[in-house]
Design a protein around this motif. Structure first.
Motif, PDB file in Angstrom:
ATOM      1  N   ARG A  78       0.702  -1.338  -0.038  1.00  0.00           N
ATOM      2  CA  ARG A  78       0.300  -0.351  -0.041  1.00  0.00           C
ATOM      3  C   ARG A  78       0.650   1.229  -0.035  1.00  0.00           C
ATOM      4  NH1 ARG A  78      -4.514  -1.910   2.805  1.00  0.00           N
ATOM      5  NH2 ARG A  78      -3.241  -1.916   4.338  1.00  0.00           N
ATOM      6  N   GLN A  79       1.970   0.719   0.970  1.00  0.00           N
ATOM      7  CA  GLN A  79       3.016   2.151   0.764  1.00  0.00           C
ATOM      8  C   GLN A  79       3.638   2.466  -0.591  1.00  0.00           C
ATOM      9  OE1 GLN A  79       5.612   1.749   4.616  1.00  0.00           O
ATOM     10  NE2 GLN A  79       4.194   1.185   5.673  1.00  0.00           N
ATOM     11  N   GLY A  80       3.313   1.610  -1.353  1.00  0.00           N
ATOM     12  CA  GLY A  80       4.310   2.451  -2.994  1.00  0.00           C
ATOM     13  C   GLY A  80       5.505   2.062  -3.323  1.00  0.00           C
ATOM     14  N   ASP A  81       6.083   1.780  -3.784  1.00  0.00           N
ATOM     15  CA  ASP A  81       7.911   1.867  -4.320  1.00  0.00           C
ATOM     16  C   ASP A  81       8.712   1.774  -3.416  1.00  0.00           C
ATOM     17  OD1 ASP A  81       6.468   1.332  -6.299  1.00  0.00           O
ATOM     18  OD2 ASP A  81       7.091   2.863  -7.897  1.00  0.00           O
ATOM     19  N   GLY A  82       9.713   1.327  -3.127  1.00  0.00           N
ATOM     20  CA  GLY A  82      11.049   2.259  -2.961  1.00  0.00           C
ATOM     21  C   GLY A  82      11.341   0.806  -0.995  1.00  0.00           C
ATOM     22  N   ASN A  83      10.000   0.044  -0.932  1.00  0.00           N
ATOM     23  CA  ASN A  83      10.090  -0.820   0.092  1.00  0.00           C
ATOM     24  C   ASN A  83      10.632  -2.678  -0.093  1.00  0.00           C
ATOM     25  OD1 ASN A  83       7.394  -1.418  -0.538  1.00  0.00           O
ATOM     26  ND2 ASN A  83       7.356  -0.269   0.963  1.00  0.00           N
ATOM     27  N   GLU A  84      10.968  -2.748  -2.254  1.00  0.00           N
ATOM     28  CA  GLU A  84      10.866  -3.538  -1.890  1.00  0.00           C
ATOM     29  C   GLU A  84      11.612  -5.102  -1.027  1.00  0.00           C
ATOM     30  OE1 GLU A  84      10.849  -1.490  -4.178  1.00  0.00           O
ATOM     31  OE2 GLU A  84       8.946  -1.206  -4.857  1.00  0.00           O
ATOM     32  N   LEU A  85      12.618  -3.964  -1.016  1.00  0.00           N
ATOM     33  CA  LEU A  85      13.783  -5.249   0.171  1.00  0.00           C
ATOM     34  C   LEU A  85      13.237  -5.713   1.431  1.00  0.00           C
ATOM     35  CD1 LEU A  85      17.139  -3.669  -0.446  1.00  0.00           C
ATOM     36  CD2 LEU A  85      17.155  -6.165   0.403  1.00  0.00           C
ATOM     37  N   GLN A  86      12.398  -4.765   1.946  1.00  0.00           N
ATOM     38  CA  GLN A  86      11.312  -5.361   2.642  1.00  0.00           C
ATOM     39  C   GLN A  86      10.066  -6.924   2.393  1.00  0.00           C
ATOM     40  OE1 GLN A  86      10.927  -1.366   4.153  1.00  0.00           O
ATOM     41  NE2 GLN A  86      10.682  -1.336   6.013  1.00  0.00           N
ATOM     42  N   ARG A  87       9.416  -6.477   1.401  1.00  0.00           N
ATOM     43  CA  ARG A  87       9.081  -7.303   0.584  1.00  0.00           C
ATOM     44  C   ARG A  87       9.565  -8.545   0.838  1.00  0.00           C
ATOM     45  NH1 ARG A  87       6.085  -3.734  -3.241  1.00  0.00           N
ATOM     46  NH2 ARG A  87       5.300  -2.054  -2.545  1.00  0.00           N
ATOM     47  N   LEU A  88      10.292  -8.019  -0.582  1.00  0.00           N
ATOM     48  CA  LEU A  88      11.365  -9.921  -0.193  1.00  0.00           C
ATOM     49  C   LEU A  88      11.875 -10.194   0.797  1.00  0.00           C
ATOM     50  CD1 LEU A  88      12.303 -10.821  -2.708  1.00  0.00           C
ATOM     51  CD2 LEU A  88      14.877  -9.361  -2.171  1.00  0.00           C
ATOM     52  N   ASP A  89      12.416  -9.435   2.189  1.00  0.00           N
ATOM     53  CA  ASP A  89      12.556 -10.872   2.968  1.00  0.00           C
ATOM     54  C   ASP A  89      11.192 -10.650   3.694  1.00  0.00           C
ATOM     55  OD1 ASP A  89      14.638  -9.703   3.271  1.00  0.00           O
ATOM     56  OD2 ASP A  89      14.645  -7.969   4.716  1.00  0.00           O
TER      57      ASP A  89
ATOM     58  N   TYR B 122      13.970  -7.485  -9.995  1.00  0.00           N
ATOM     59  CA  TYR B 122      13.808  -6.111  -9.112  1.00  0.00           C
ATOM     60  C   TYR B 122      14.587  -5.342  -8.514  1.00  0.00           C
ATOM     61  CZ  TYR B 122      11.459  -1.215  -8.518  1.00  0.00           C
ATOM     62  OH  TYR B 122      11.545  -0.360  -8.315  1.00  0.00           O
ATOM     63  N   VAL B 123      15.050  -6.116  -6.949  1.00  0.00           N
ATOM     64  CA  VAL B 123      15.857  -5.410  -6.304  1.00  0.00           C
ATOM     65  C   VAL B 123      17.101  -5.262  -7.256  1.00  0.00           C
ATOM     66  CG1 VAL B 123      17.420  -5.574  -4.067  1.00  0.00           C
ATOM     67  CG2 VAL B 123      14.851  -6.036  -4.337  1.00  0.00           C
ATOM     68  N   ASN B 124      17.850  -6.123  -7.654  1.00  0.00           N
ATOM     69  CA  ASN B 124      19.053  -5.984  -8.501  1.00  0.00           C
ATOM     70  C   ASN B 124      19.535  -5.454  -9.389  1.00  0.00           C
ATOM     71  OD1 ASN B 124      19.675  -8.501  -6.504  1.00  0.00           O
ATOM     72  ND2 ASN B 124      19.038 -10.181  -8.104  1.00  0.00           N
ATOM     73  N   SER B 125      18.427  -5.388 -10.425  1.00  0.00           N
ATOM     74  CA  SER B 125      17.794  -4.113 -11.478  1.00  0.00           C
ATOM     75  C   SER B 125      18.040  -2.650 -10.117  1.00  0.00           C
ATOM     76  CB  SER B 125      16.807  -4.177 -11.835  1.00  0.00           C
ATOM     77  OG  SER B 125      16.076  -3.929 -11.250  1.00  0.00           O
ATOM     78  N   ILE B 126      17.685  -2.022 -10.225  1.00  0.00           N
ATOM     79  CA  ILE B 126      18.080  -1.138  -8.423  1.00  0.00           C
ATOM     80  C   ILE B 126      19.592  -0.784  -8.190  1.00  0.00           C
ATOM     81  CG2 ILE B 126      17.089   0.573  -6.504  1.00  0.00           C
ATOM     82  CD1 ILE B 126      15.005   0.080  -8.609  1.00  0.00           C
ATOM     83  N   ASP B 127      19.740  -2.476  -8.008  1.00  0.00           N
ATOM     84  CA  ASP B 127      21.419  -2.102  -7.167  1.00  0.00           C
ATOM     85  C   ASP B 127      22.309  -2.129  -8.171  1.00  0.00           C
ATOM     86  OD1 ASP B 127      20.284  -2.513  -4.733  1.00  0.00           O
ATOM     87  OD2 ASP B 127      22.345  -4.475  -4.638  1.00  0.00           O
ATOM     88  N   ALA B 128      21.928  -2.627  -9.419  1.00  0.00           N
ATOM     89  CA  ALA B 128      22.709  -2.629 -10.170  1.00  0.00           C
ATOM     90  C   ALA B 128      22.902  -0.808 -11.036  1.00  0.00           C
ATOM     91  CB  ALA B 128      21.957  -3.239 -12.143  1.00  0.00           C
ATOM     92  N   ARG B 129      21.679  -0.278 -10.953  1.00  0.00           N
ATOM     93  CA  ARG B 129      22.055   0.865 -12.001  1.00  0.00           C
ATOM     94  C   ARG B 129      22.633   2.218 -10.486  1.00  0.00           C
ATOM     95  NH1 ARG B 129      16.129   2.198 -12.729  1.00  0.00           N
ATOM     96  NH2 ARG B 129      15.962  -0.251 -13.440  1.00  0.00           N
ATOM     97  N   ALA B 130      22.603   1.444  -9.461  1.00  0.00           N
ATOM     98  CA  ALA B 130      22.973   2.715  -8.301  1.00  0.00           C
ATOM     99  C   ALA B 130      24.780   2.366  -8.432  1.00  0.00           C
ATOM    100  CB  ALA B 130      23.118   1.944  -6.424  1.00  0.00           C
TER     101      ALA B 130
END
Lengths: 133, 133
Positions: A78-89, B122-130
């Motif tokens: 719901r909070q949207g982009d930017g927390n994908e790592l937490q979701r992945l965890d 997705y997370v990997n692609s973000i990392d790569a970009r950074a």
DNA sequence: CTACGAAGTAGAGCCGACTCTAGGTCAAGC
DNA sequence: GCTTGACCTAGAGTCGGCTCTACTTCGTAG
């Protein structure tokens, strides 16, 4: 009946196998990704996305994820982009638990299968003797 | 301490992972194949057979067999020879349920694994970009 | 002889996930 | 205009499987 887009709670219940009670309960528990739209008379109108999300939640529940953790995950979405790592965890942790669960189940299955075959042999031997008489 | 044969409830708890409470509860629910012997002061003394039986019950519970059905099975065993077919039926039925459970879990696992890999990419692609910046 | 720890009993309490009840709104059909 | 049926809300109830409480009784160690 509602027009072709938008499902009533009853229709969603039918399609998901959940009860209407459970659907309202899930909503109250905050595990729907987006607020359910309301039609005339304050009735819930579910979109196809709502349905898809619910189906995923059902999978998570079926595999033993507790409602509060589904909510944590939902909140992140719901909070949207930017927390994908937490979701992945969250997903990875759950994946690990499911893996363990399956290993355990397999262990139980092996024992049960063993016992079944022992009993089956015994029962067969009794039958054979009965026939022989 | 008790002599080399016979375990106290605490020792059984340790060896099975159940709590002493759970052990007494199981006994009250009648899922011990044979009545637990009592030592001085009315204390429970478990034999190795009791322990083995408990371990099987734990497997049945872990795989989702409800306590009342374990009792049904236990009752049959307690009644002695002659009802092997009924025991076999209970086991086979349960085996089927476990099979279904595993299939369901596998389905969930597939979905989760899929989602994990999507998020991972997705997370990997973000990392790569950074890193590239 | 006091205190401790591990055991005993009976029964209450807890937790998660629904499930159900009571009482109400509303639209459609007879 | 009345019934029916699907929906609404808030909140109480249920169920399974433990878990915990309160209080007692032992046997051993300090």
């Amino acid at each position: 009946m509602l027009d072709h887009m938008g499902l009533s709670i009853g229709q969603v219940a039918e399609r998901t196998g959940l009860s209407v009670h459970a659907l309202r309960f899930y909503e109250k528990e905050g595990i729907l990704a987006h607020q359910v739209h309301r039609g005339p008379g304050g009735r819930r109108v579910y979109t196809d996305q709502d349905l898809a999300w619910l189906k995923m939640c059902i999978m998570l529940r079926m595999s033993g994820m507790p409602v509060p953790e589904i909510r944590r995950y939902t909140d992140l979405v719901r909070q949207g982009d930017g927390n994908e790592l937490q979701r992945l965890d969250i997903l990875k942790e759950h994946q690990e638990r499911v893996r363990e669960q399956m290993a355990q189940l397999q262990e139980c299955m092996d024992l049960i299968t063993h016992k079944v075959s022992v009993y089956q042999d015994y029962v067969n031997s009794i039958d054979a003797r009965a026939v022989g008489q």
